[in-house]
Motif scaffolding. Structure first.
Motif, PDB file in Angstrom:
ATOM      1  N   VAL A  66       0.915  -1.146   0.295  1.00 55.03           N
ATOM      2  CA  VAL A  66      -0.060   0.219  -0.004  1.00 55.03           C
ATOM      3  C   VAL A  66       0.750   1.254  -0.034  1.00 55.03           C
ATOM      4  N   MET A  67       1.962   1.326   0.624  1.00 52.91           N
ATOM      5  CA  MET A  67       2.517   2.135   0.971  1.00 52.91           C
ATOM      6  C   MET A  67       3.319   2.805   0.137  1.00 52.91           C
ATOM      7  N   GLU A  68       4.032   1.200  -1.438  1.00 52.42           N
ATOM      8  CA  GLU A  68       3.787   1.933  -2.733  1.00 52.42           C
ATOM      9  C   GLU A  68       3.410   2.083  -3.270  1.00 52.42           C
ATOM     10  N   LYS A 131      -1.026   1.770  16.394  1.00 57.48           N
ATOM     11  CA  LYS A 131      -1.863   0.142  16.491  1.00 57.48           C
ATOM     12  C   LYS A 131      -2.665   0.614  14.988  1.00 57.48           C
ATOM     13  N   LEU A 132      -2.461  -0.883  14.280  1.00 54.87           N
ATOM     14  CA  LEU A 132      -3.830  -0.935  12.680  1.00 54.87           C
ATOM     15  C   LEU A 132      -5.048  -1.620  13.333  1.00 54.87           C
ATOM     16  N   ILE A 133      -4.464  -2.376  13.166  1.00 58.19           N
ATOM     17  CA  ILE A 133      -6.251  -3.280  12.838  1.00 58.19           C
ATOM     18  C   ILE A 133      -5.923  -4.486  14.382  1.00 58.19           C
ATOM     19  N   GLU A 134      -6.975  -4.338  13.827  1.00 56.85           N
ATOM     20  CA  GLU A 134      -8.022  -5.388  15.144  1.00 56.85           C
ATOM     21  C   GLU A 134      -8.892  -6.803  14.019  1.00 56.85           C
ATOM     22  N   GLU A 135      -8.891  -8.169  14.225  1.00 57.72           N
ATOM     23  CA  GLU A 135      -9.119  -9.214  13.732  1.00 57.72           C
ATOM     24  C   GLU A 135      -9.477  -9.963  14.356  1.00 57.72           C
ATOM     25  N   THR A 287       0.404   7.098   9.027  1.00 54.98           N
ATOM     26  CA  THR A 287      -1.062   7.939   9.133  1.00 54.98           C
ATOM     27  C   THR A 287      -1.292   8.243   7.295  1.00 54.98           C
ATOM     28  N   LYS A 288      -0.505   8.448   6.625  1.00 59.14           N
ATOM     29  CA  LYS A 288      -0.857   8.719   5.694  1.00 59.14           C
ATOM     30  C   LYS A 288      -1.492   6.901   5.024  1.00 59.14           C
ATOM     31  N   MET A 289      -0.668   6.435   5.191  1.00 59.68           N
ATOM     32  CA  MET A 289      -0.946   4.568   4.621  1.00 59.68           C
ATOM     33  C   MET A 289      -2.430   4.547   5.607  1.00 59.68           C
ATOM     34  N   HIS A 290      -2.493   4.803   6.691  1.00 61.09           N
ATOM     35  CA  HIS A 290      -4.260   4.808   6.700  1.00 61.09           C
ATOM     36  C   HIS A 290      -5.431   5.644   6.306  1.00 61.09           C
ATOM     37  N   GLU A 291      -4.945   6.218   5.348  1.00 68.91           N
ATOM     38  CA  GLU A 291      -5.835   7.602   4.780  1.00 68.91           C
ATOM     39  C   GLU A 291      -6.091   7.208   3.606  1.00 68.91           C
ATOM     40  N   SER A 292      -4.963   6.056   2.937  1.00 70.89           N
ATOM     41  CA  SER A 292      -5.551   5.627   1.837  1.00 70.89           C
ATOM     42  C   SER A 292      -6.267   5.087   0.776  1.00 70.89           C
ATOM     43  N   GLN A 294      -5.913   2.833  -1.035  1.00 70.29           N
ATOM     44  CA  GLN A 294      -5.468   1.331  -0.928  1.00 70.29           C
ATOM     45  C   GLN A 294      -5.908   0.380   0.166  1.00 70.29           C
ATOM     46  N   TRP A 295      -5.587   1.129   1.354  1.00 69.84           N
ATOM     47  CA  TRP A 295      -5.457   0.712   3.008  1.00 69.84           C
ATOM     48  C   TRP A 295      -6.868  -0.260   2.867  1.00 69.84           C
ATOM     49  N   LYS A 296      -8.134   0.940   2.294  1.00 72.99           N
ATOM     50  CA  LYS A 296      -8.798   1.009   2.972  1.00 72.99           C
ATOM     51  C   LYS A 296      -9.409  -0.089   1.981  1.00 72.99           C
ATOM     52  N   ALA A 297      -9.074  -0.293   1.501  1.00 69.48           N
ATOM     53  CA  ALA A 297     -10.024  -1.648   0.617  1.00 69.48           C
ATOM     54  C   ALA A 297      -9.435  -3.037   1.074  1.00 69.48           C
ATOM     55  N   GLU A 298      -8.167  -2.832   1.631  1.00 66.11           N
ATOM     56  CA  GLU A 298      -7.019  -4.392   2.154  1.00 66.11           C
ATOM     57  C   GLU A 298      -7.914  -4.417   3.179  1.00 66.11           C
ATOM     58  N   LEU A 299      -8.730  -3.483   3.784  1.00 61.01           N
ATOM     59  CA  LEU A 299      -9.374  -3.726   4.777  1.00 61.01           C
ATOM     60  C   LEU A 299     -10.392  -4.733   5.121  1.00 61.01           C
ATOM     61  N   THR A 300     -11.158  -4.132   3.767  1.00 61.33           N
ATOM     62  CA  THR A 300     -12.741  -4.919   3.515  1.00 61.33           C
ATOM     63  C   THR A 300     -12.160  -5.791   3.285  1.00 61.33           C
ATOM     64  N   LYS A 301     -11.072  -5.470   1.758  1.00 58.65           N
ATOM     65  CA  LYS A 301     -10.576  -7.528   1.276  1.00 58.65           C
ATOM     66  C   LYS A 301     -10.260  -8.289   2.748  1.00 58.65           C
ATOM     67  N   ARG A 302      -9.455  -8.363   3.481  1.00 62.78           N
ATOM     68  CA  ARG A 302      -9.107  -9.137   4.346  1.00 62.78           C
ATOM     69  C   ARG A 302     -10.297  -9.092   5.867  1.00 62.78           C
ATOM     70  N   GLY A 303     -11.344  -8.117   5.836  1.00 66.31           N
ATOM     71  CA  GLY A 303     -12.112  -8.805   6.998  1.00 66.31           C
ATOM     72  C   GLY A 303     -11.210  -7.743   8.052  1.00 66.31           C
ATOM     73  N   TRP A 304     -10.477  -7.042   8.279  1.00 65.20           N
ATOM     74  CA  TRP A 304      -9.778  -6.779   9.366  1.00 65.20           C
ATOM     75  C   TRP A 304     -10.982  -5.034   9.486  1.00 65.20           C
ATOM     76  N   THR A 305     -10.184  -4.909  10.666  1.00 69.18           N
ATOM     77  CA  THR A 305     -11.620  -4.090  11.555  1.00 69.18           C
ATOM     78  C   THR A 305      -9.810  -2.515  11.421  1.00 69.18           C
ATOM     79  N   ASP A 306     -10.663  -1.749  10.932  1.00 70.81           N
ATOM     80  CA  ASP A 306      -9.969  -0.777  11.502  1.00 70.81           C
ATOM     81  C   ASP A 306      -9.492  -0.252  12.922  1.00 70.81           C
ATOM     82  N   ALA A 307      -8.223   0.459  14.102  1.00 72.71           N
ATOM     83  CA  ALA A 307      -8.217   0.572  14.754  1.00 72.71           C
ATOM     84  C   ALA A 307      -6.998   0.789  15.156  1.00 72.71           C
ATOM     85  N   PHE A 308      -7.056   2.326  14.132  1.00 71.47           N
ATOM     86  CA  PHE A 308      -5.707   2.799  13.726  1.00 71.47           C
ATOM     87  C   PHE A 308      -5.655   3.793  15.464  1.00 71.47           C
TER      88      PHE A 308
END
Length: 335
Positions: A66-68, A131-135, A287-292, A294-308
């Motif tokens: 995502v950062m790339e 802290k990034l995510i919960e799962e 923080t920029k990664m979290h706001e992107s 691309q990251w939001k799409a990965e959260l949805t794809k992988r079922g991760w809960t945003d916990a930033f």
């Protein structure tokens, strides 16, 4: 025995970064201000303190990509430094005092392992970044398992706790260990009777599960999605409060009559005593990664809960988690 509510909010890892010499993200004044100038950070490396294929590894490689893709950083590398439930990587991080070019992927597994492994290095010595995510966790069996539902499994487990081996991708004290221990307590099994087999990450857990070396597995559900889709394994239950979108037909433990919710978390830490400028580079990038998007799409794809959360807020959370895990492990006689 009547079930009782257990809520354990814990978890594991996030992207980390390690830079070498003058090639690092903060090699000079201009580089250190890259986030402010809009220029991507360079030379970042992400250290994963366990083997490839597990939750830490997946999170780190996803964050790096995502950062790339979002041009937050260029040339991001991910490498693994496994051993002792993540405490080899933790010791390396603590030893790099003042090195703002290094950060480590981490989570609950490292918190617990620091106690069960009697590690000289502790997470309270590190610099918390984010802290990034919960799962949610999952209880899984191979496709040919005789247990078709979570209640089938629990019935057999209660009848023979030592005979049904449960595997997890973390050492004692990690999330994959604490999940079956909490489940055992909830359904009336003495946790000390549980036959838990430790594997170093999901990359080692999966072959053991498919090879019949364990009766069932306990781990983050995201580690098994590919195998679930391929029909190699079945998920009997997830440990979240509500059903998981990625596993819509799978019941929660609660809906199956088992009053337990268990959530894992993942975050990133840096060595002790890094400069404020280096800390800002990492937090700005994350923080920029979290706001992107691309990251939001990965959260949805992988079922991760945003916990930033970042900085001091994450430091407070980490201190609370450290105490909570230590107390639980003492109850189990492991710390």
């Amino acid at each position: 025995m009547a079930t009782r509510r257990n809520l354990l909010v814990m978890g594991v890892a996030a992207a980390t970064a390690l830079a070498l010499g003058a090639c690092g993200a903060t090699a000079d004044k201009n580089e250190a201000g890259a986030g402010d100038s809009g220029k991507p950070a360079t030379g970042l490396r992400i250290m994963v303190p366990n083997s490839p294929g597990g939750g830490y590894d997946t999170t780190a490689r996803t964050a790096a990509k995502v950062m790339e893709d979002a041009k937050i950083a260029t040339g991001v590398q991910v490498f693994n430094l496994p051993g002792a439930g993540g405490t080899v990587g933790l010791q390396r991080t603590v030893n790099e005092k003042g090195n703002g070019k290094l950060a480590m992927q981490m989570g609950l597994g490292v918190v617990g392992a620091s106690y069960t492994s009697k590690s000289a290095a502790t997470l309270t010595q590190t610099t918390p970044l984010a802290k990034l995510i919960e799962e949610a966790g999952a209880i899984v069996v191979p496709k040919d398992s005789p247990y078709k539902t979570i209640n089938d499994l629990v019935t057999a487990w209660k009848a023979n706790p030592k005979g049904l081996a449960v595997g997890g991708g973390s050492s004692p004290g990690g999330p994959d260990h604490l999940l079956p221990m909490q489940l055992a307590k909830t359904v009336g099994i003495d946790p000390r009777q549980v036959n838990y087999v430790s594997y170093d990450g999901g990359g080692e857990l999966l072959p053991a599960l498919l090879g019949g070396k364990i009766a069932f597995g306990a781990s983050g559900f995201g580690e098994f999605l590919d195998q679930v889709e391929a029909g190699q394994i079945r998920v009997l239950a997830v440990t979240s409060e509500a059903p998981i979108d990625a596993l819509k037909d799978v019941p929660t433990l609660k809906s199956a009559g088992i009053d337990l919710v268990f959530t894992n978390w993942r975050g990133i830490v840096a060595p002790p005593e890094i400069s404020d400028a280096d800390k800002k580079v990492w937090i700005d990038a994350l923080t920029k990664m979290h706001e992107s998007e691309q990251w939001k799409a990965e959260l949805t794809k992988r079922g991760w809960t945003d916990a930033f959360i970042t900085g001091d807020e994450f430091a407070t959370f980490l201190t609370e988690q450290d105490k909570s895990v230590a107390d639980l492990l003492k109850q189990l006689g492991l710390a």
